[in-house]
Design a protein around this motif. Structure first.
Motif, PDB file in Angstrom:
ATOM      1  N   SER A  73       0.821  -1.208   0.000  1.00 14.29           N
ATOM      2  CA  SER A  73       0.000   0.000   0.000  1.00 14.29           C
ATOM      3  C   SER A  73       0.853   1.255   0.000  1.00 14.29           C
ATOM      4  O   SER A  73       0.560   2.230  -0.697  1.00 14.29           O
ATOM      5  CB  SER A  73      -0.928  -0.005   1.216  1.00 14.29           C
ATOM      6  N   GLN A  74       1.920   1.246   0.786  1.00 18.80           N
ATOM      7  CA  GLN A  74       2.836   2.395   0.816  1.00 18.80           C
ATOM      8  C   GLN A  74       3.444   2.645  -0.564  1.00 18.80           C
ATOM      9  O   GLN A  74       3.579   3.791  -0.998  1.00 18.80           O
ATOM     10  CB  GLN A  74       3.950   2.155   1.836  1.00 18.80           C
ATOM     11  N   LEU A  75       3.837   1.570  -1.237  1.00 17.39           N
ATOM     12  CA  LEU A  75       4.429   1.713  -2.569  1.00 17.39           C
ATOM     13  C   LEU A  75       3.416   2.272  -3.564  1.00 17.39           C
ATOM     14  O   LEU A  75       3.754   3.131  -4.385  1.00 17.39           O
ATOM     15  CB  LEU A  75       4.961   0.370  -3.053  1.00 17.39           C
ATOM     16  N   VAL A  76       2.179   1.790  -3.487  1.00 18.45           N
ATOM     17  CA  VAL A  76       1.140   2.319  -4.376  1.00 18.45           C
ATOM     18  C   VAL A  76       0.935   3.804  -4.104  1.00 18.45           C
ATOM     19  O   VAL A  76       0.852   4.614  -5.041  1.00 18.45           O
ATOM     20  CB  VAL A  76      -0.181   1.544  -4.194  1.00 18.45           C
ATOM     21  N   GLU A  77       0.873   4.175  -2.823  1.00 16.88           N
ATOM     22  CA  GLU A  77       0.674   5.580  -2.463  1.00 16.88           C
ATOM     23  C   GLU A  77       1.802   6.451  -3.003  1.00 16.88           C
ATOM     24  O   GLU A  77       1.588   7.582  -3.442  1.00 16.88           O
ATOM     25  CB  GLU A  77       0.577   5.707  -0.945  1.00 16.88           C
TER      26      GLU A  77
END
Length: 282
Positions: free
Chosen positions: A181-185
């Motif tokens: 999720s952090q990478l997508v953000e």
């Protein structure tokens, strides 16, 4: 009643929430802050196009940049708002850092529902923060940070209990999902494919899909596209950028492709979505 304390570049604020102080213009001033919102049962809040009508007390964890709005007639509670400089000195505690489980969660907007005892405890901490901010005592900054961290730690525990994250394996899967999720953000504007993120995680797209499927009904591609569409909705609803400009801002050089993507996900065109949102008066 609003209070704001600033320690060099570090900021923490508190405001009561009731029908007398909920104004759209005022809410906009908190837009870039991280927010923890306590609302009593009977309240109603919308966060990024999803409405919550509360049957029990709850805490909401809203990132800077997320859009939110209260129903002025129904809401009672309180809100803490702070910048990353105030709390993200705690980065060594991954689960409860400013980018922890409550703020980078691929499954839903993090909301923690509270029973009577949990609500009383949380309200007590909010009140202690409010009281501390009215004092001029030494160590205020650290005391406020400790109290804020108490809320985040306790809420993280409650979120994990509600989502049955007890075993070591489940905790590892949640941590992996949080990392994804952090990478997508961080990259959703420039990286649109599952393969992009699989490469960042040093795994194959198939392995990434299998890993996410353990704890989410959505595929990695769903999660990536949902984040892109969410930002498109924000830009269409809250800016005057043209549809073409929104597509460019999200990394799509072909406006027709962007329109098809949006329409397939939302089931209305970007133009229709903007008109519907504006006419609703939300």
């Amino acid at each position: 009643m609003e209070q704001l304390r600033q320690f060099e570049i570090k900021k923490l604020g508190y405001t009561d929430i009731d029908s007398n102080n909920i104004e759209e213009g005022k809410l906009a001033s908190y837009h870039d802050f991280i927010k923890i919102i306590f609302l009593k049962a009977g309240g109603s809040i919308q966060v990024d196009f999803k409405a919550y009508h509360l049957e029990q007390d709850a805490l909401f964890f809203v990132q800077g940049g997320q859009w939110y709005q209260f129903d002025e007639a129904l809401c009672n509670g309180a809100m803490l708002f702070y910048n990353k400089d105030f709390y993200c000195v705690e980065m060594h505690d991954a689960e409860v850092a400013c980018d922890g489980i409550l703020f980078h969660n691929i499954y839903e907007i993090p909301v923690v529902y509270l029973d009577a005892a949990q609500s009383a405890l949380m309200q007590g901490i909010f009140t202690e923060i409010k009281t501390e901010m009215q004092q001029e005592e030494s160590g205020m900054e650290e005391m406020l940070r400790i109290l804020l961290k108490q809320i985040i730690i306790r809420s993280t525990r409650l979120w994990k209990q509600a989502h049955q994250v007890a075993s070591l394996e489940n905790r590892q899967e949640v941590e992996f999902a949080r990392r994804f999720s952090q990478l997508v953000e961080a990259h959703y504007i420039t990286r649109h494919s599952v393969a992009d993120y699989a490469a960042l995680l040093n795994m194959t797209p198939k392995a990434l899909q299998k890993r996410i499927a353990k704890y989410s009904k959505d595929t990695p591609n769903d999660i990536i596209k949902d984040r892109i569409i969410l930002e498109a909705k924000r830009l269409l609803a809250h800016t005057e950028l043209s549809v073409k400009e929104v597509g460019y801002k999200l990394g799509y050089d072909d406006p027709a492709y962007f329109i098809r993507l949006f329409t397939n996900h939302v089931e209305v065109s970007p133009q229709h979505f903007r008109k519907s949102y504006q006419s609703s008066g939300v």
